[in-house]
Motif scaffolding. Structure first.
Motif, mmCIF file in Angstrom:
data_model
loop_
_atom_site.group_PDB
_atom_site.id
_atom_site.type_symbol
_atom_site.label_atom_id
_atom_site.label_comp_id
_atom_site.label_asym_id
_atom_site.label_seq_id
_atom_site.Cartn_x
_atom_site.Cartn_y
_atom_site.Cartn_z
ATOM 1 N N GLU A 252 0.843 -1.205 0.000
ATOM 2 C CA GLU A 252 0.000 0.000 0.000
ATOM 3 C C GLU A 252 0.870 1.245 0.000
ATOM 4 N N THR A 253 0.206 2.369 -0.207
ATOM 5 C CA THR A 253 0.865 3.658 -0.115
ATOM 6 C C THR A 253 0.519 4.244 1.238
ATOM 7 N N MET A 266 -2.815 5.263 3.091
ATOM 8 C CA MET A 266 -3.398 6.299 2.234
ATOM 9 C C MET A 266 -4.291 5.628 1.198
ATOM 10 N N ARG A 267 -3.774 4.616 0.544
ATOM 11 C CA ARG A 267 -4.556 3.863 -0.434
ATOM 12 C C ARG A 267 -3.783 2.593 -0.735
ATOM 13 N N SER A 268 -4.495 1.602 -1.269
ATOM 14 C CA SER A 268 -3.773 0.401 -1.665
ATOM 15 C C SER A 268 -2.935 0.768 -2.885
ATOM 16 N N LYS A 269 -1.760 0.214 -2.955
ATOM 17 C CA LYS A 269 -0.792 0.615 -3.973
ATOM 18 C C LYS A 269 -1.289 0.243 -5.372
ATOM 19 N N GLU A 270 -1.209 1.230 -6.278
ATOM 20 C CA GLU A 270 -1.591 0.944 -7.659
ATOM 21 C C GLU A 270 -0.512 0.095 -8.320
ATOM 22 N N GLU A 271 -0.935 -0.702 -9.255
ATOM 23 C CA GLU A 271 0.016 -1.391 -10.118
ATOM 24 C C GLU A 271 0.201 -0.502 -11.347
ATOM 25 N N ALA A 272 1.304 -0.739 -12.058
ATOM 26 C CA ALA A 272 1.565 0.083 -13.235
ATOM 27 C C ALA A 272 0.400 0.038 -14.217
ATOM 28 N N HIS A 273 -0.254 -1.142 -14.360
ATOM 29 C CA HIS A 273 -1.319 -1.224 -15.364
ATOM 30 C C HIS A 273 -2.537 -0.378 -15.003
#
Ligand SMILES: [Zn+2]
Length: 484
Positions: A252-253, A266-273
């Protein structure tokens, strides 16, 4: 029971604002502190139909940094759209570089606190900054967010390190070395308070000896060296506790809250896609010629770590002095000019790190704004080295020089501050001192040697600190040893 030991694995992502006068894709000014939404145009406001034009200077600065970070400069790189919606990103996408960045495969090497260090640089790429959301400072801030687009389109170089860092202190040291490099080569002002240098950290922990990485969290909002260290210490401890108690770290971030002294999700970590990257259709591939890349390489100044090593070998300075003096190019230049004019590098180092730095701190100024020239400071140092004035008097003269702009020898001559070597004058002071300190004299003559130092001090004090101490000792000894 001993808990299994865990090892932190840390990589940094550093956003450095490039010191161009204008933004990366338009001609708007990058000046910090302008009234909100005054440095904007259709391009950086993301209005439909406006087309970006790449700022050549931003590319030049990226290549300068790439060289300083020992990166390979790629002859062709591609701008890409990173799609996401955010109120301060009016286009709905950020122009960045993704699969083919301008620089790859570099490293930073330095003599660290724990010995020689080499930290890999994965990549460095160009991108535009977003605007700024202002959540505080307005009467209706509890219900509204204001937007300032002055920062929208300011050029950034994002530098991504390899996960080579192994402690909070290690990460802090690397970040400070990287900052020194970027400032030294003139591509970034190093001002973390104004946000022109920002750092995010990817951190995970793993059982010691394990080769596989643990699940990482990205910690954002680290806008000072202290915050980098404190946030990482907190995050390492948090993850270690989760793993020790058999839990799982979430990818996560997290946001560092400096006031509370902790990180929060803060939020679950985005993946590049999640960003649906694709090549930016409004910009052609960025091609840089080998000649230009080489020309930029040749224009690079000496880098801080090389300069630090040179100060040790060339001037015979302790490593500590060399480290302090090479913290900024301007300070290093000031020292070198002073050392050359004074003919004594260690004395120059002592004065620059001592009185001059104290004065700069007192006035809250950098060395660029110092009113005293290196030549003038060298003049003062020569008076001390030749024995014309004593150390304490020299500090007094330094203050007077700084306040008046007069030369050291003018002040010393005009105010009669020169050392007193005249035997008759000193003898008179010695006689007076002996008369005025009967008790101490008696003790000395009875064998209490310590009172001698006291008497020497009294004579020197009587001359306003100007007496030649060696002469005073000789004369005093002679007088004390002869019968009245
Ligand atoms: Zn603009």
């Amino acid at each position: 029971m001993t808990a299994a030991a865990f090892e932190p694995v840390i990589g940094l992502e550093i956003h450095a604002q490039l010191l161009t006068d204008t933004k990366i894709f338009c001609g708007c000014s990058t000046r910090f502190g302008a009234p909100p939404n005054t440095n904007v145009c259709p391009v950086c406001l993301g209005l439909p139909g406006a087309l970006p034009v790449l700022n050549r200077r931003a590319v030049e600065f990226a290549i300068r940094a790439a060289h300083a970070l020992n990166c390979q400069v790629n002859p062709v790189s591609i701008f890409a759209r990173k799609n996401y919606f955010y109120p301060d990103l009016p286009k709905g996408y950020q122009i960045s570089q993704y699969e083919r960045p301008i620089a790859t495969s570099g490293s930073v090497e330095y003599d660290g606190a724990g010995g020689p260090r080499r930290v890999g640089i994965t990549r460095a790429h160009l991108e535009e900054d977003a605007g700024k959301s202002l959540h505080e400072g307005f009467a209706d801030s509890d219900t509204r967010t204001y937007l300032d687009f002055n920062r929208s389109g300011v050029p950034l170089l994002e530098i991504v390190s390899e996960p080579d860092l192994r402690s909070a202190a290690d990460a802090g040291e690397f970040f400070s070395r990287l900052r020194a490099i970027l400032v030294a080569i003139g591509v970034n002002d190093g001002n973390m308070e104004e946000g022109s240098l920002r750092c995010d950290a990817n951190v995970s922990v793993r059982p010691e000896g394990s080769a596989a990485f643990g699940t990482k969290a990205e910690v954002k909002n680290l806008n000072s060296f202290r915050h980098v260290q404190r946030a990482l210490e907190y995050e390492i401890e948090r993850q270690t506790q989760i793993l020790t108690s058999g839990g799982r770290v979430e990818q996560e971030t997290r946001l560092w809250d400096a006031t509370a002294g902790r990180t929060g999700s803060m939020r679950s970590k985005e993946e590049a896609h999640d960003y649906r990257y694709f090549p930016e259709p409004d910009l052609p591939p960025l091609e840089v010629s080998a000649e230009w890349v080489e020309e930029i390489r040749r224009s690079l100044p000496e880098l801080p770590d090389a300069q630090r090593r040179r100060f040790v070998t060339q001037y015979g300075l302790p490593d500590y002095d060399a480290g302090v003096l090479t913290q900024s190019a301007a300070l290093a230049a000031y020292f070198e000019a002073t050392a050359a004019a004074a003919g004594n590098a260690k004395a120059a180092s002592n004065w620059v790190m001592g009185e001059l730095t104290r004065k700069m701190n007192e006035l809250g100024i950098g060395v660029e704004a110092v009113a005293l020239t290196p030549g003038a400071l060298a003049g003062l140092i020569r008076l001390v080295e030749s024995g014309t004035i004593s150390g304490p008097i020299a500090k007094d003269v330094f203050e007077k020089m700084y306040a008046s702009g007069r030369a050291a020898d003018d002040i010393v001559a005009a105010e009669g501050l020169g050392r007193i070597d005249d035997v008759a004058t000193l003898e008179a002071h010695v006689v007076d001192t002996i008369r005025a300190n009967e008790k101490a004299v008696k003790q000395y003559r009875e064998g209490k040697q310590q009172t001698f130092g006291f008497l020497v001090g009294q004579v020197i004090k009587a001359t306003g600190g100007k007496a030649n101490p060696a002469l005073v000792k000789d004369l005093l000894k002679k007088k004390l040893d002869e019968p009245d």
